[in-house]
Design an enzyme around this catalytic site. Sequence first.
Site, PDB file in Angstrom:
ATOM      1  N   GLU A 189       0.849  -1.197   0.000  1.00 45.94           N
ATOM      2  CA  GLU A 189       0.000   0.000   0.000  1.00 45.94           C
ATOM      3  C   GLU A 189       0.878   1.238   0.000  1.00 45.94           C
ATOM      4  OE1 GLU A 189      -3.413   2.345   2.586  1.00 45.94           O
ATOM      5  OE2 GLU A 189      -3.525   0.168   2.363  1.00 45.94           O
ATOM      6  N   ASP A 216      -3.427  12.080  -3.023  1.00 44.70           N
ATOM      7  CA  ASP A 216      -3.597  13.510  -3.282  1.00 44.70           C
ATOM      8  C   ASP A 216      -3.987  13.699  -4.751  1.00 44.70           C
ATOM      9  OD1 ASP A 216      -3.293  16.284  -3.692  1.00 44.70           O
ATOM     10  OD2 ASP A 216      -1.750  16.406  -2.143  1.00 44.70           O
ATOM     11  N   THR A 221     -11.928   4.981   5.098  1.00 48.01           N
ATOM     12  CA  THR A 221     -10.795   5.805   5.518  1.00 48.01           C
ATOM     13  C   THR A 221     -11.250   7.221   5.873  1.00 48.01           C
ATOM     14  OG1 THR A 221     -10.216   6.766   3.367  1.00 48.01           O
ATOM     15  CG2 THR A 221      -9.396   4.540   3.823  1.00 48.01           C
ATOM     16  N   GLU A 244       4.642   5.274   3.690  1.00 51.78           N
ATOM     17  CA  GLU A 244       4.100   6.594   4.049  1.00 51.78           C
ATOM     18  C   GLU A 244       5.272   7.519   4.364  1.00 51.78           C
ATOM     19  OE1 GLU A 244       2.273   9.699   4.398  1.00 51.78           O
ATOM     20  OE2 GLU A 244       0.871   8.022   4.113  1.00 51.78           O
ATOM     21  N   PHE A 266     -10.148   9.975   4.620  1.00 56.43           N
ATOM     22  CA  PHE A 266     -10.318  10.782   3.420  1.00 56.43           C
ATOM     23  C   PHE A 266     -11.587  10.401   2.670  1.00 56.43           C
ATOM     24  CE2 PHE A 266      -5.774  11.362   4.215  1.00 56.43           C
ATOM     25  CZ  PHE A 266      -5.703  12.740   4.121  1.00 56.43           C
ATOM     26  N   GLU A 267     -11.975   9.134   2.747  1.00 54.44           N
ATOM     27  CA  GLU A 267     -13.238   8.731   2.135  1.00 54.44           C
ATOM     28  C   GLU A 267     -14.413   9.394   2.856  1.00 54.44           C
ATOM     29  OE1 GLU A 267     -15.590   4.715   0.671  1.00 54.44           O
ATOM     30  OE2 GLU A 267     -13.855   4.519   1.982  1.00 54.44           O
ATOM     31  N   ASP A 302      10.303   7.708  -0.661  1.00 49.29           N
ATOM     32  CA  ASP A 302       9.596   7.865  -1.928  1.00 49.29           C
ATOM     33  C   ASP A 302       9.212   6.499  -2.500  1.00 49.29           C
ATOM     34  OD1 ASP A 302      10.116   8.032  -5.189  1.00 49.29           O
ATOM     35  OD2 ASP A 302       8.946   9.691  -4.368  1.00 49.29           O
TER      36      ASP A 302
END
EC number: 2.1.1.33
Length: 229
Positions: A62, A137, A208, A87, A210-211, A114
Amino acid sequence: MSDNSKENLRQIKSYVQRAGRVTKKQQQALDDYASKYMIEYDQNKSLDFSEIFKNSNDVVLEIGFGMGGSLVQMALENPTKNYLGIEVHKAGVGNILYEIEHQNISNLLVMSHDAVEILENMISDNSLSGMQIYFPDPWHKKKHNKRRLVNQSNVDLFAKKLKVGGVFHYASDWLPYAEEVLELLENDNKYKNLYDGFAPRPEWRPLTKFEKRGQNLDHPISDILFEKI
């Protein structure tokens, strides 16, 4: 797309490294548990998944797990799969390290670097059974679209790292980005859509932060599931 164009896309970061606030608990977790559950980036070393997870189970990667809540839930609900989360923001890394330790999760490890460089230099070709990118993003301003993580160059890279039959799962609440990703994958002969267009929201994908935010803004939620062929 020319090789030079792909190289230029690779050099553009899909994130901005912000300092951000790290709580005392998160910093303590970083100090105490990084050595147990984090893998350091080393461009000269390919990961041996059977060695780092101590089993030969399938590995799901992920990219951008945020605060880590959904990834922790997936690892707990799927103990026969291994999960590697990437992350770059310290708060999220500290948060997930705390959860791994205190929930005794044995099938989840973390990297903070990265993601494209990790994929290029540390992930062997044909080694992943799944890749998931949830609510990245969207870089919705047109001048920033080139920063989007899922672009033609990276779609090619993801295909190299997935096993045949491995699944790429993308979810977003920003429809223009989701439509762009769907078109990229539909036109790539290395992938097969598991659905006709967008996929129905899988019950097994945890909700999540953000969802929830997207739902509160009445944004449509789009899931995309493609298999490497």
